[in-house]
Design a protein around this motif. Structure first.
Motif, PDB file in Angstrom:
ATOM      1  N   UNK A 260       4.410  -5.322   0.659  1.00 21.61           N
ATOM      2  CA  UNK A 260       4.411  -4.163   1.561  1.00 21.61           C
ATOM      3  C   UNK A 260       5.438  -3.093   1.209  1.00 21.61           C
ATOM      4  N   UNK A 261       6.642  -3.513   0.806  1.00 19.34           N
ATOM      5  CA  UNK A 261       7.687  -2.526   0.522  1.00 19.34           C
ATOM      6  C   UNK A 261       7.343  -1.605  -0.642  1.00 19.34           C
TER       7      UNK A 261
ATOM      8  N   UNK B 230       1.610   3.642   8.103  1.00 16.00           N
ATOM      9  CA  UNK B 230       2.956   3.805   8.663  1.00 16.00           C
ATOM     10  C   UNK B 230       3.663   2.447   8.792  1.00 16.00           C
ATOM     11  N   UNK B 231       2.916   1.428   9.222  1.00 12.67           N
ATOM     12  CA  UNK B 231       3.506   0.096   9.393  1.00 12.67           C
ATOM     13  C   UNK B 231       3.938  -0.510   8.061  1.00 12.67           C
ATOM     14  N   UNK B 232       3.315  -0.076   6.986  1.00 10.01           N
ATOM     15  CA  UNK B 232       3.664  -0.567   5.653  1.00 10.01           C
ATOM     16  C   UNK B 232       4.750   0.270   4.987  1.00 10.01           C
TER      17      UNK B 232
ATOM     18  N   UNK C 219      -5.392  -4.737  -2.301  1.00  6.86           N
ATOM     19  CA  UNK C 219      -4.945  -5.150  -0.971  1.00  6.86           C
ATOM     20  C   UNK C 219      -6.122  -5.571  -0.091  1.00  6.86           C
ATOM     21  N   UNK C 220      -7.290  -4.981  -0.326  1.00  7.64           N
ATOM     22  CA  UNK C 220      -8.502  -5.289   0.453  1.00  7.64           C
ATOM     23  C   UNK C 220      -8.202  -5.246   1.957  1.00  7.64           C
ATOM     24  N   UNK C 221      -7.532  -4.173   2.374  1.00  9.29           N
ATOM     25  CA  UNK C 221      -7.058  -4.082   3.752  1.00  9.29           C
ATOM     26  C   UNK C 221      -8.154  -3.748   4.758  1.00  9.29           C
TER      27      UNK C 221
ATOM     28  N   UNK D 291      -1.631 -13.477  -1.970  1.00  9.60           N
ATOM     29  CA  UNK D 291      -1.153 -13.800  -0.626  1.00  9.60           C
ATOM     30  C   UNK D 291      -0.947 -12.514   0.163  1.00  9.60           C
ATOM     31  N   UNK D 292      -1.831 -12.290   1.125  1.00  7.24           N
ATOM     32  CA  UNK D 292      -1.757 -11.056   1.912  1.00  7.24           C
ATOM     33  C   UNK D 292      -1.001 -11.257   3.225  1.00  7.24           C
ATOM     34  N   UNK D 293      -0.368 -12.432   3.383  1.00  5.93           N
ATOM     35  CA  UNK D 293       0.283 -12.753   4.658  1.00  5.93           C
ATOM     36  C   UNK D 293       1.364 -11.736   5.014  1.00  5.93           C
ATOM     37  N   UNK D 294       2.121 -11.274   4.023  1.00  3.59           N
ATOM     38  CA  UNK D 294       3.195 -10.315   4.315  1.00  3.59           C
ATOM     39  C   UNK D 294       2.623  -8.992   4.822  1.00  3.59           C
TER      40      UNK D 294
END
Length: 307
Positions: free
Chosen positions: A140-141, A161-163, A209-211, A274-277
């Motif tokens: 994310x950072x 924004x959250x990312x 990211x496949x968000x 790992x998309x958990x973060x």
């Protein structure tokens, strides 16, 4: 069968040759053939019958008989479908298909039916990921400070924004020049769109990211559907299910080809195992959504349980 030969008008935003367009044409041909020409669907591509919100309303009223609609613009009419625009709701396209083909998908179909739209099958529209001109995104950072174009939807602005990025809503047609001149650092979309828009020429980092994995429906107007006898309904539904199978296959092939093409052009593609973060950063968005839509919490929980 209808009392007499009947023509059905269908809406589609995509051009000829696009996976959805090919599948819809085959749907129309199969229905016409199996009903011996008593029911003749005709698909109008390139949104020539109006933009998507207008076409959805026309189908609800019966002015159009059927259409291929994305769930993104469906929210103002069917609030439950806003759930499907929540970021990182699905972890893969295959999971989305499993969910939409099962009991949860039927709950969305029931909600659409209350608004006079009968879901016959679910199409895919791929997975949207971030791409930019500067560096790979692995955590994310890595989005911190990046100016990223998003579609004009509050949920997508909140997501960026959250990312830690700076969300910049703008029209799709402005993205290429904005990337080229540095007005924005990146955007988000699927591989075929990234490829066909030529964004890969200036944004050389594509991070999976496949968000957003948002399904589409092949929907029929309730009035058109109810005018059919049971045998014809079975023919139409089977043809729609066959069309979904074909569309998904063609889409997957198109994604693979576009990925190969952009990599050959020098784009660095990285997967994120790992998309958990990323999902953890979405918790405030989910909490706010559930506070505004408490009746939809069970839908969200049930979808997340399938991950």
């Amino acid at each position: 069968m209808p009392a007499q030969a009947e023509d059905w008008r269908g809406w589609n935003v995509h051009p000829d040759g696009y996976p959805n367009s090919v599948a819809l044409k085959d749907f129309a041909d199969e229905v016409s053939e199996k009903t011996d020409g008593e029911l003749n669907p005709k698909v109008y591509n390139n949104a020539v019958l109006g933009d998507q919100p207008d076409a959805i309303e026309q189908t609800r009223s019966g002015a159009l008989d059927f259409g291929n609609f994305n769930m993104g613009p469906m929210g103002p009419i069917v609030p439950e479908t806003d759930v499907l625009s929540l970021p990182f709701l699905f972890t893969s396209v295959d999971q989305m298909y499993r969910v939409m083909d099962g009991d949860i998908g039927q709950r969305f179909a029931d909600a659409l039916a209350k608004k006079d739209l009968i879901v016959l099958s679910w199409f895919g529209s791929g997975a949207r990921s971030f791409y930019n001109t500067d560096h790979p995104i692995e955590k994310p950072d890595d989005l911190k400070g990046l100016k990223l174009r998003v579609m004009n939807n509050d949920l997508y602005v909140q997501m960026v924004d959250a990312l830690g990025g700076n969300a910049t809503p703008m029209s799709y047609g402005e993205v290429f020049q904005s990337l080229k001149t540095g007005v924005i650092d990146g955007a988000e979309n699927n591989f075929p769109s990234f490829d066909s828009s030529n964004h890969y020429e200036v944004a050389k980092y594509f991070s999976e990211t496949e968000h957003l994995i948002i399904p589409e429906c092949l929907c029929v107007a309730a009035s058109s559907w109810n005018a059919l006898d049971e045998d014809t309904q079975k023919i139409v539904r089977t043809a729609a299910e066959n069309a979904a199978t074909e569309q998904r296959k063609l889409w997957a092939e198109g994604v693979e080809k576009s990925r190969e093409d952009v990599e050959a052009a020098g784009v660095k593609v990285n997967e994120i195992d790992d998309k958990a973060a990323f999902q953890k950063r979405m918790e405030p968005i989910y909490q706010a959504f559930i506070e505004s839509h408490p009746d939809m919490k069970s839908l969200i929980d049930d979808i997340r349980a399938t991950q």
